[in-house]
Design an enzyme around this catalytic site. Sequence first.
Site, PDB file in Angstrom:
ATOM      1  N   ALA A   1       0.827  -1.209   0.000  1.00 23.04           N
ATOM      2  CA  ALA A   1       0.000   0.000   0.000  1.00 23.04           C
ATOM      3  C   ALA A   1       0.862   1.260   0.000  1.00 23.04           C
ATOM      4  O   ALA A   1       0.543   2.255  -0.671  1.00 23.04           O
ATOM      5  CB  ALA A   1      -0.932  -0.004   1.212  1.00 23.04           C
TER       6      ALA A   1
ATOM      7  N   ASP B   1       2.439   1.628  -3.484  1.00 26.85           N
ATOM      8  CA  ASP B   1       1.457   2.129  -4.448  1.00 26.85           C
ATOM      9  C   ASP B   1       1.215   3.623  -4.278  1.00 26.85           C
ATOM     10  O   ASP B   1       1.084   4.364  -5.264  1.00 26.85           O
ATOM     11  CB  ASP B   1       0.134   1.371  -4.298  1.00 26.85           C
ATOM     12  CG  ASP B   1       0.264  -0.097  -4.713  1.00 26.85           C
ATOM     13  OD1 ASP B   1       1.235  -0.415  -5.424  1.00 26.85           O
ATOM     14  OD2 ASP B   1      -0.608  -0.898  -4.319  1.00 26.85           O
TER      15      ASP B   1
ATOM     16  N   SER C   1      27.923 -16.944 -28.706  1.00 23.80           N
ATOM     17  CA  SER C   1      27.459 -18.169 -28.058  1.00 23.80           C
ATOM     18  C   SER C   1      28.651 -18.907 -27.468  1.00 23.80           C
ATOM     19  O   SER C   1      29.802 -18.544 -27.702  1.00 23.80           O
ATOM     20  CB  SER C   1      26.754 -19.064 -29.078  1.00 23.80           C
ATOM     21  OG  SER C   1      25.672 -18.397 -29.678  1.00 23.80           O
TER      22      SER C   1
ATOM     23  N   GLU D   1      28.744 -22.142 -13.327  1.00 24.43           N
ATOM     24  CA  GLU D   1      27.460 -21.448 -13.257  1.00 24.43           C
ATOM     25  C   GLU D   1      26.404 -22.317 -13.935  1.00 24.43           C
ATOM     26  O   GLU D   1      26.724 -23.105 -14.823  1.00 24.43           O
ATOM     27  CB  GLU D   1      27.535 -20.089 -13.968  1.00 24.43           C
ATOM     28  CG  GLU D   1      28.638 -19.170 -13.462  1.00 24.43           C
ATOM     29  CD  GLU D   1      28.829 -17.937 -14.344  1.00 24.43           C
ATOM     30  OE1 GLU D   1      27.929 -17.656 -15.162  1.00 24.43           O
ATOM     31  OE2 GLU D   1      29.876 -17.278 -14.224  1.00 24.43           O
TER      32      GLU D   1
ATOM     33  N   LYS E   1      23.546 -23.048 -16.559  1.00 23.13           N
ATOM     34  CA  LYS E   1      23.182 -22.529 -17.885  1.00 23.13           C
ATOM     35  C   LYS E   1      21.664 -22.391 -17.925  1.00 23.13           C
ATOM     36  O   LYS E   1      20.940 -23.371 -18.095  1.00 23.13           O
ATOM     37  CB  LYS E   1      23.667 -23.463 -18.988  1.00 23.13           C
ATOM     38  CG  LYS E   1      23.466 -22.902 -20.383  1.00 23.13           C
ATOM     39  CD  LYS E   1      24.057 -23.832 -21.426  1.00 23.13           C
ATOM     40  CE  LYS E   1      23.922 -23.212 -22.811  1.00 23.13           C
ATOM     41  NZ  LYS E   1      22.512 -23.015 -23.209  1.00 23.13           N
TER      42      LYS E   1
ATOM     43  N   GLU F   1      20.753 -13.586 -18.743  1.00 20.85           N
ATOM     44  CA  GLU F   1      19.704 -14.422 -19.330  1.00 20.85           C
ATOM     45  C   GLU F   1      18.342 -14.011 -18.799  1.00 20.85           C
ATOM     46  O   GLU F   1      18.107 -13.987 -17.589  1.00 20.85           O
ATOM     47  CB  GLU F   1      19.956 -15.890 -18.987  1.00 20.85           C
ATOM     48  CG  GLU F   1      19.284 -16.869 -19.907  1.00 20.85           C
ATOM     49  CD  GLU F   1      20.091 -17.128 -21.168  1.00 20.85           C
ATOM     50  OE1 GLU F   1      19.623 -17.921 -22.006  1.00 20.85           O
ATOM     51  OE2 GLU F   1      21.188 -16.541 -21.328  1.00 20.85           O
TER      52      GLU F   1
ATOM     53  N   CYS G   1       2.929 -32.725 -54.600  1.00 18.38           N
ATOM     54  CA  CYS G   1       2.452 -32.566 -55.981  1.00 18.38           C
ATOM     55  C   CYS G   1       1.971 -33.874 -56.604  1.00 18.38           C
ATOM     56  O   CYS G   1       1.542 -33.887 -57.762  1.00 18.38           O
ATOM     57  CB  CYS G   1       3.545 -31.947 -56.844  1.00 18.38           C
ATOM     58  SG  CYS G   1       4.991 -33.029 -57.078  1.00 18.38           S
TER      59      CYS G   1
ATOM     60  N   CYS H   1       6.804 -28.427 -58.245  1.00 20.39           N
ATOM     61  CA  CYS H   1       6.310 -28.865 -56.935  1.00 20.39           C
ATOM     62  C   CYS H   1       6.246 -27.675 -55.979  1.00 20.39           C
ATOM     63  O   CYS H   1       7.238 -26.949 -55.811  1.00 20.39           O
ATOM     64  CB  CYS H   1       7.223 -29.941 -56.374  1.00 20.39           C
ATOM     65  SG  CYS H   1       6.739 -30.511 -54.730  1.00 20.39           S
TER      66      CYS H   1
END
Length: 696
Positions: A37, A40, A85, A124, A126, A184, A429, A449
């Site tokens: 509250a 807000d 990457s 770590e 992934k 990430e 086709c 095709c």
Amino acid sequence: MTPTSRTPPERAAELRQLLNQAAHSYYVLDTPTMEDAVYDRLYRELLDLEVKDSSLLTPDSPTQRIGGAPAQGFASVPHRIPLLSLDNAFNVDELTGWYVRLVKLLGYQTNPKTPQPDLSMVGELKIDGNALALSYEHGVLIRAATRGDGANGEEITANVRTIASIPLRLQLVHPPAWLEVRGEAFIPNSTFADINTARGERGDVAFANPRNACAGTLRQLDPKVVASRQLDFFAYTLHLPDNWQAKADDPASPMNQWAVLQWLQAIGFKVNPNTALLTDLTAVEHFFKLWDEARHQLPYATDGVVVKLNDLQLQETAGFTQKAPRWAIALKYAAEEAPSKLLRLTCQVGRTGAVTPVAEFEAIPLAGTSVSRATLHNANRVSELDLHSGDTIVVRKAGEIIPEVIGVLRELRPAGAQTLKLPHICPECRSDLVREEGEAATRCVNNSCPAILRGTLRHWVSKGALDVDGLGSKLIEQLVNRGLVQSIADLYALEASLLASMDRMGNKSTENLITALQASKSKPWHKQLYGLGIHHVGEVNAKALAKKFPSAATLANAACKAPEQITSVFGVGNEIAQSLQQWFATPANQELLAKLKQLGISLEANEDELAHDTDQKQRTVSLQGQTFVLTGTLPTLSRSEAQALIEAAGGKVNSSVSKNTSYVVAGAEAGSKLNKAEKLRVTVLNEEELLKLLAS
């Protein structure tokens, strides 16, 4: 001084600080310090101040987390530092191979199982999400981008501002002029379940897995949709200006990856707590085993562990390949396998007419996704598996990406089950399929095709070829199904009004596509040649051919009248020469080239390309007396292409490794040859390093 006695700028600054601190405590530290509250009420007070005086609005204001109007699209932006990457290892042997190569590169002599303080590593998790690059200037978030191709990504700043665990202003008294953080973005499992429940209630298709949901969310044009899906973020990489040092009021500048994680946490980021400082490969193996067994207890998806060299200076010394850092590797969890009931065999037709058999089976959850189809590669593989109706098959997601059928549980085969045979008619086709002697592939040879046409169009507009943004598979399918496009050339005759009438094509999308098509006309000749999709002509060979033959006309003349000129090109053999001869001798292809020329596509090298090629010809390459061994699967070159390149430069390719071997060229899934090379201390090259050697 009471709140009412402060000036609006002073009060706005105070509210920003209070609200940002409260948000950090709640979303990052998980220790709420302010009642909802109260938050807000203060948020509303700040919002009112900003509405009355827009000059009080700053990029780090918490009111900016929920964006305004939807975006028209996403601009491509360059990364200050490439967002690459990681190379993958799928077993301990591949991990050991990476470590041995790294140690050798750094000039250390050490046993992988012996602790070495200088070569400590950080383990770590992934996270199975989407990589983001966050750019800060003077401590304020000014840009967020996706990975893209590593050099350029899509700017999604408005969407990323909605992620509460990403600070809009860093907790630094004296921030550097610029700072880059990588990490990430992901959707927690519980949130993902809620999203799919809501989609089901609306009649929408459920997301297959949290990663796909996250990727789709980040590319939403409306930031309010992004905010509603409550993405989270873990930071793991830091880039600072050279020689920058933190002042006394701020956390000390990190000198290693372990300190980087602590520093990121200190300046306001959420860092994954499941990390470890590892002294040797034995410790790495224990860390991996721990999380391989415990990963399903985590509240988010993870598909492996990441191992990084701890010392930042040694990271810099090790450097990068073209695609990945040498000082880090992702050790992926073993592919998940599961049984399912085979329903039917179907086929899909590629742009060359090659027909790939596909197994369709009862949907099963596998490695975080729902899977109901898997490739069977070719007719030989179907024969090897000896598939019968109603069989229980074993499906694996290799590398947790591509589903494949790895076996049949014959003991569960129903009595009287019939052998399944591949169709002899093209599913697109209805033409008869052809399988030439000595080939594993079955082909549709009907040039009309629809499947071949769709594949041809997708190839022409792909990134490696003409790179036409906005012309995706769904739009291509519409154009082909309606009979509006019957060749590559027809793309350039499409009218804006016609495109705008297609599903999901508004005026802006149409305008952008028309612009992209016009821009593609001036793409380099070698990209146009590759885009034609001539059988066996890949990107590498297209470049080599374009250097020798500066236009489609000169290439066609040589292919049809002097094939020895084709095979004289560096790395081009008889197979490619025959394919070129057949393609240029086909009347339909001659007609296509004429139409493309009429539409303004030059099909020849421009002055800049010719000047560059002339400069390249001044260089000579010689590997006389050098011996090579090829092992594994290279990223872009086939084994025959790599061998042709080496032999054209004077080198020799052998089938086995010995102490006299000069180089071993290793790709993915390299086997015993790589192990022997490391034992004999033979230099190991990846594809990029081979190409550099050839070009040096």
